[in-house]
Design a protein around this motif. Structure first.
Motif, short mmCIF file in Angstrom:
data_model
loop_
_atom_site.label_atom_id
_atom_site.label_comp_id
_atom_site.label_asym_id
_atom_site.label_seq_id
_atom_site.Cartn_x
_atom_site.Cartn_y
_atom_site.Cartn_z
N GLU A 74 4.81 110.81 95.15
CA GLU A 74 4.36 112.00 95.36
C GLU A 74 4.13 112.59 93.96
N GLN A 75 4.01 111.82 93.09
CA GLN A 75 2.82 112.85 91.79
C GLN A 75 1.45 113.04 92.65
N LEU A 76 0.92 112.09 92.78
CA LEU A 76 -0.41 112.13 93.49
C LEU A 76 -0.27 113.14 94.56
N LYS A 77 0.76 113.25 95.74
CA LYS A 77 0.48 114.24 96.45
C LYS A 77 0.90 116.04 95.46
N SER A 78 1.37 115.31 94.78
CA SER A 78 1.78 117.38 94.54
C SER A 78 1.51 117.73 93.02
N GLU A 79 1.65 116.57 92.25
CA GLU A 79 2.04 117.84 91.04
C GLU A 79 0.83 116.92 89.83
N MET A 80 -0.26 116.50 90.23
CA MET A 80 -1.51 115.56 89.73
C MET A 80 -2.78 116.36 89.51
N ALA A 81 -3.30 117.06 88.61
CA ALA A 81 -5.01 117.70 88.72
C ALA A 81 -5.49 116.83 88.70
N GLU A 82 -6.57 117.10 89.93
CA GLU A 82 -7.58 116.17 90.16
C GLU A 82 -8.38 115.33 89.13
N GLN A 83 -8.44 116.25 88.17
CA GLN A 83 -9.64 115.08 87.35
C GLN A 83 -8.20 113.77 86.69
N GLU A 84 -6.87 114.54 86.37
CA GLU A 84 -5.41 113.98 85.79
C GLU A 84 -5.60 112.24 86.42
N LYS A 85 -5.74 112.23 88.30
CA LYS A 85 -5.31 111.65 89.91
C LYS A 85 -6.80 111.15 88.60
N GLN A 86 -7.76 111.11 89.32
CA GLN A 86 -9.07 110.22 89.39
C GLN A 86 -8.88 108.74 88.01
N GLN A 87 -8.37 109.95 86.97
CA GLN A 87 -8.52 109.22 85.43
C GLN A 87 -7.66 107.65 85.83
N PHE A 88 -6.28 108.52 86.45
CA PHE A 88 -5.24 107.33 86.75
C PHE A 88 -5.59 106.20 87.90
N VAL A 89 -6.47 107.27 89.01
CA VAL A 89 -6.90 105.69 89.91
C VAL A 89 -7.51 105.08 89.23
N ARG A 90 -8.85 105.54 88.23
CA ARG A 90 -9.29 104.43 87.73
C ARG A 90 -8.84 103.46 86.99
N SER A 91 -7.85 104.12 86.27
CA SER A 91 -7.01 102.86 84.78
C SER A 91 -6.49 101.95 85.62
N VAL A 92 -5.93 101.67 87.00
CA VAL A 92 -5.05 101.16 88.35
C VAL A 92 -6.18 100.32 88.10
N LEU A 93 -6.65 100.65 88.73
CA LEU A 93 -7.93 100.31 89.56
C LEU A 93 -8.09 98.91 88.19
N LEU A 94 -8.61 98.99 87.82
CA LEU A 94 -9.07 97.92 86.83
C LEU A 94 -8.27 97.41 85.72
N LYS A 95 -6.97 97.60 85.82
CA LYS A 95 -6.27 96.57 86.35
C LYS A 95 -5.97 95.86 87.08
N ALA A 96 -5.58 96.13 88.15
CA ALA A 96 -5.28 95.54 89.58
C ALA A 96 -6.27 94.48 90.30
N ALA A 97 -7.92 95.23 90.72
CA ALA A 97 -9.06 94.21 90.49
C ALA A 97 -9.34 93.54 90.01
N PRO A 98 -9.86 92.07 90.42
CA PRO A 98 -11.05 91.33 89.91
C PRO A 98 -11.97 91.71 89.06
N PRO A 99 -12.29 91.64 87.56
CA PRO A 99 -12.81 91.44 87.79
C PRO A 99 -14.04 91.55 87.99
N LEU A 100 -14.87 90.77 88.92
CA LEU A 100 -15.57 91.24 90.11
C LEU A 100 -16.23 92.24 90.31
N ILE A 101 -15.58 92.71 91.19
CA ILE A 101 -14.99 93.87 91.91
C ILE A 101 -15.42 95.20 90.75
#
Length: 259
Positions: free
Chosen positions: A232-259
């Motif tokens: 819901e936050q991604l669809k409606s309330e987040m600014a684009e810059q905040e959204k990109q920062q959030f997605v990158r942060s999640v990927l860094l935590k969730a994806a294997p380091p090699l990727i």
């Protein structure tokens, strides 16, 4: 017990022979019968009119396979059902998982298969002191590994994926270093996630008296609520810059380091 039949020996199964089958990805029907003791047996699903060493008879190997977990032979410290029909154990037949004296046949049950136990059966087993770990917590490793495998195909250019992640044991003795490292990192993620979830369940059970099955259910509800909130936050309330920062942060935590 697997799709091909039932393998049992009260004196213990030959570990070396089991390892041989595992490495070949063979079913129990290929177990060398000479390794069985006098009271052991191997019954395949093709067999009919089966008589076991104790004198009990079975119409077919399929009948024995499908109900083996309810027989007197099935007793162990740890029971890990990783297949079978949904609700194979219910409130109606859970009594078969107890010895005649009332003692549970299993100290721990870890549900590798979805819905193997009904909710009613879980309640009976937990009240009897069996450590029951519910499917929603215990078989996430398969979902995690397959998701991260697909993720590698999405994240890497096709030509790189073909070189780094494509591997056939028949064609090559050793996988690419990238592949081997990525697999190990996936395993590390699964182990750490399992450790954290087990810790949460165990603390709820030991500190607050929450049944372990109920703790899993509460965790699942909370995870789904968080996911819905994020969407819901991604669809409606987040600014684009905040959204990109959030997605990158999640990927860094969730994806294997090699990727």
């Amino acid at each position: 017990v697997d799709g091909s039949g039932v393998l049992y020996d009260p004196e213990g199964l030959c570990r070396e022979e089991l390892v041989r089958l595992a490495k070949k990805r063979s079913m129990v029907k290929d177990f060398e019968r000479s390794f069985l003791g006098p009271n052991g047996f191997l019954v395949t699903i093709e067999e009919t009119d089966v008589t076991l060493p104790d004198g009990s008879t079975w119409k077919s190997g399929i009948d024995l396979r499908d109900t083996f977990h309810l027989t007197k032979f099935a007793s162990a410290d740890l029971f890990v059902p990783c297949g079978g029909r949904p609700n194979s154990v219910t409130a109606d037949n859970v009594k078969e998982l107890f010895h005649p004296c009332g003692k549970p046949k299993f100290r721990m049950i870890v549900e590798g298969a979805n819905l193997f136990l009904s909710d009613g059966a879980r309640v009976v087993l937990e009240k009897a002191g069996v450590h029951v770990f519910k499917d929603a917590s215990t078989n996430k490793g398969g979902v995690c590994s397959s998701s991260l495998e697909v993720f590698s195909a999405l994240a890497l250019p096709a030509e790189d994926h073909a070189v780094l992640m494509a591997y056939s044991p028949e064609a090559s003795a050793q996988p690419p270093d990238f592949y081997a490292t990525y697999v190990q990192q996936i395993l590390d993620i699964i182990v750490e996630n399992a450790r954290l979830e087990f810790g949460a369940i165990w603390r709820c059970n030991q500190k607050d008296g929450v049944p372990k099955v109920e703790a899993t259910r509460n965790l699942s509800i909370k995870i789904n609520q968080i996911c819905d909130s994020i969407q819901e936050q991604l669809k409606s309330e987040m600014a684009e810059q905040e959204k990109q920062q959030f997605v990158r942060s999640v990927l860094l935590k969730a994806a294997p380091p090699l990727i």
